[in-house]
Design an enzyme around this catalytic site. Structure first.
Site, PDB file in Angstrom:
ATOM      1  N   HIS A   1      23.623   0.819  48.865  1.00  0.00           N
ATOM      2  CA  HIS A   1      24.319   2.009  49.679  1.00  0.00           C
ATOM      3  C   HIS A   1      25.219   1.328  50.745  1.00  0.00           C
ATOM      4  O   HIS A   1      26.475   1.825  50.822  1.00  0.00           O
ATOM      5  CB  HIS A   1      23.335   2.803  50.476  1.00  0.00           C
ATOM      6  CG  HIS A   1      22.185   3.680  49.415  1.00  0.00           C
ATOM      7  ND1 HIS A   1      21.145   3.356  49.699  1.00  0.00           N
ATOM      8  CD2 HIS A   1      22.550   4.543  48.697  1.00  0.00           C
ATOM      9  CE1 HIS A   1      20.352   3.996  48.703  1.00  0.00           C
ATOM     10  NE2 HIS A   1      21.284   4.921  48.170  1.00  0.00           N
TER      11      HIS A   1
ATOM     12  N   GLN B   1      25.104   9.078  35.447  1.00  0.00           N
ATOM     13  CA  GLN B   1      25.427  10.042  36.721  1.00  0.00           C
ATOM     14  C   GLN B   1      27.086   9.711  36.936  1.00  0.00           C
ATOM     15  O   GLN B   1      27.803  10.519  37.151  1.00  0.00           O
ATOM     16  CB  GLN B   1      24.699   9.585  37.987  1.00  0.00           C
ATOM     17  CG  GLN B   1      25.142  10.037  39.234  1.00  0.00           C
ATOM     18  CD  GLN B   1      24.241   9.903  40.193  1.00  0.00           C
ATOM     19  OE1 GLN B   1      23.429  10.702  40.407  1.00  0.00           O
ATOM     20  NE2 GLN B   1      24.834   8.956  41.464  1.00  0.00           N
TER      21      GLN B   1
ATOM     22  N   LEU C   1      19.351  -4.176  42.882  1.00  0.00           N
ATOM     23  CA  LEU C   1      18.482  -3.338  43.927  1.00  0.00           C
ATOM     24  C   LEU C   1      18.128  -1.924  43.741  1.00  0.00           C
ATOM     25  O   LEU C   1      18.855  -1.221  42.971  1.00  0.00           O
ATOM     26  CB  LEU C   1      19.427  -3.367  45.124  1.00  0.00           C
ATOM     27  CG  LEU C   1      19.744  -4.535  45.959  1.00  0.00           C
ATOM     28  CD1 LEU C   1      20.314  -4.377  47.123  1.00  0.00           C
ATOM     29  CD2 LEU C   1      18.332  -5.467  46.220  1.00  0.00           C
TER      30      LEU C   1
HETATM   31  O1  PAF Z   1      22.622   9.043  43.459  1.00  0.00           O
HETATM   32  C1  PAF Z   1      22.172   9.657  44.480  1.00  0.00           C
HETATM   33  O2  PAF Z   1      21.828   9.221  45.237  1.00  0.00           O
HETATM   34  C2  PAF Z   1      22.166  11.089  44.120  1.00  0.00           C
HETATM   35  O3  PAF Z   1      22.049  11.485  42.702  1.00  0.00           O
HETATM   36  C3  PAF Z   1      23.509  11.725  44.695  1.00  0.00           C
HETATM   37  C4  PAF Z   1      24.572  11.384  43.932  1.00  0.00           C
HETATM   38  C5  PAF Z   1      23.478  11.504  46.206  1.00  0.00           C
HETATM   39  C6  PAF Z   1      23.515  13.302  44.445  1.00  0.00           C
HETATM   40  O4  PAF Z   1      22.009  13.945  45.058  1.00  0.00           O
END
Ligand code: PAF
Length: 272
Positions: free
Chosen positions: A34, A149, A180
């Site tokens: 992140h 996604q 990770l």
């Molecule tokens: O990848 C994630 O953490 C989640 O699927 C997201 C994109 C924040 C949507 O809740």
């Protein structure tokens, strides 16, 4: 950094921003993966918004919604350190209030990850569309690790004519190659060692491609060979839109591997 809880607060701020907005949606428990998205957003935009929201609609009944790690205080510190301007942390009742218009992900959301978690991507698209509506980002950042996604969000943005640039960010790995994931902590010593075969199998596949091997069947065989007797859930070779392919297309291929180590399911992929 300002922490915002309501949609009104964020919308009021957003309407006065005229420069570039970079947005990183997350479910919290932030790790280096992140952080790399947030840092990229920081470099590329005047204003950075991060959201932390554990989205209930993307969890199937019986999945680990309640057990999902929540680390709000540590996450706030990380965002502060990364010079985030606005951290949006809504409650469930703020994001979902009544029976609402639902978003249905296309059929290809029911293959691969969507096959084991049918309906998961409907919930992902639903919440990402809401978050895009509130934050109206110029650029939105997603990791390549969750490749399916990323592909579905990219398609949603195109299908709904949203003026948002989706930025695909590289997978961040441990120094030994393991991608990770917040789930890595569940691996015992042996599983942690075995898990290295996932990235090794992907590198072996990439090496074959570099040697001009284009046949998907041969590449899949190589991956199975490297993974030995491990509990391989699937190996898939798809184009960027997640259509299965027979021949590798350079700059348009993703090789995905999912394997289980005890109860822990690990995903990894490589983009060719
Ligand atoms: O990848 C994630 O953490 C989640 O699927 C997201 C994109 C924040 C949507 O809740």
């Amino acid at each position: 950094m300002k922490i915002l809880k309501t949609i009104e607060e964020l919308q009021n701020i957003r309407k006065n921003i005229t420069s570039n907005v970079g947005f990183v949606p997350t479910m919290g428990a932030l790790h280096d993966g992140h952080i790399s998205l947030i840092k990229k957003a920081r470099i590329e935009n005047d204003v950075v918004i991060v959201s932390i929201f554990v989205n209930p609609t993307q969890f199937l009944p019986g999945e680990d919604l309640d057990a999902y790690p929540r680390k709000d205080e540590a996450d706030k510190k990380i965002c502060e350190m990364c010079q985030v301007d606005y951290l949006f942390m809504p409650e469930i009742k703020t994001m979902y209030t009544k029976e609402e218009v639902l978003l249905k992900a296309p059929n290809k959301s029911y293959i691969l990850e969507g096959k084991t978690r049918p309906g998961h991507f409907d919930g992902v698209l639903q919440v990402v569309l809401k978050l895009f509506g509130i934050t109206q980002p110029t650029n939105a950042y997603f990791g390549k690790k969750d490749a399916q996604q990323l592909s579905l969000i990219t398609q949603m943005v195109k299908d709904f004519f949203l003026p948002i640039n989706i930025v695909a960010c590289e997978i961040i790995r441990e120094s030994d190659g393991l991608a990770l994931s917040s789930r890595n902590i569940y691996l015992d010593e042996k599983q942690r060692k075995d898990s290295l075969l996932i990235s090794k199998s992907l590198y072996a596949a990439a090496t074959l491609v570099a040697k001009e091997e284009k046949d998907v069947k041969v590449i899949k065989e190589k991956i199975h060979e490297v993974m030995q007797t491990l509990d391989l859930e699937y190996v898939a070779i798809v184009d960027r839109e997640f259509n299965e392919i027979k021949k590798i297309e350079l700059n348009n291929t993703i090789i995905l591997v999912v394997a289980k180590f005890g109860q822990t399911r690990l995903l990894d992929n490589i983009w060719l």
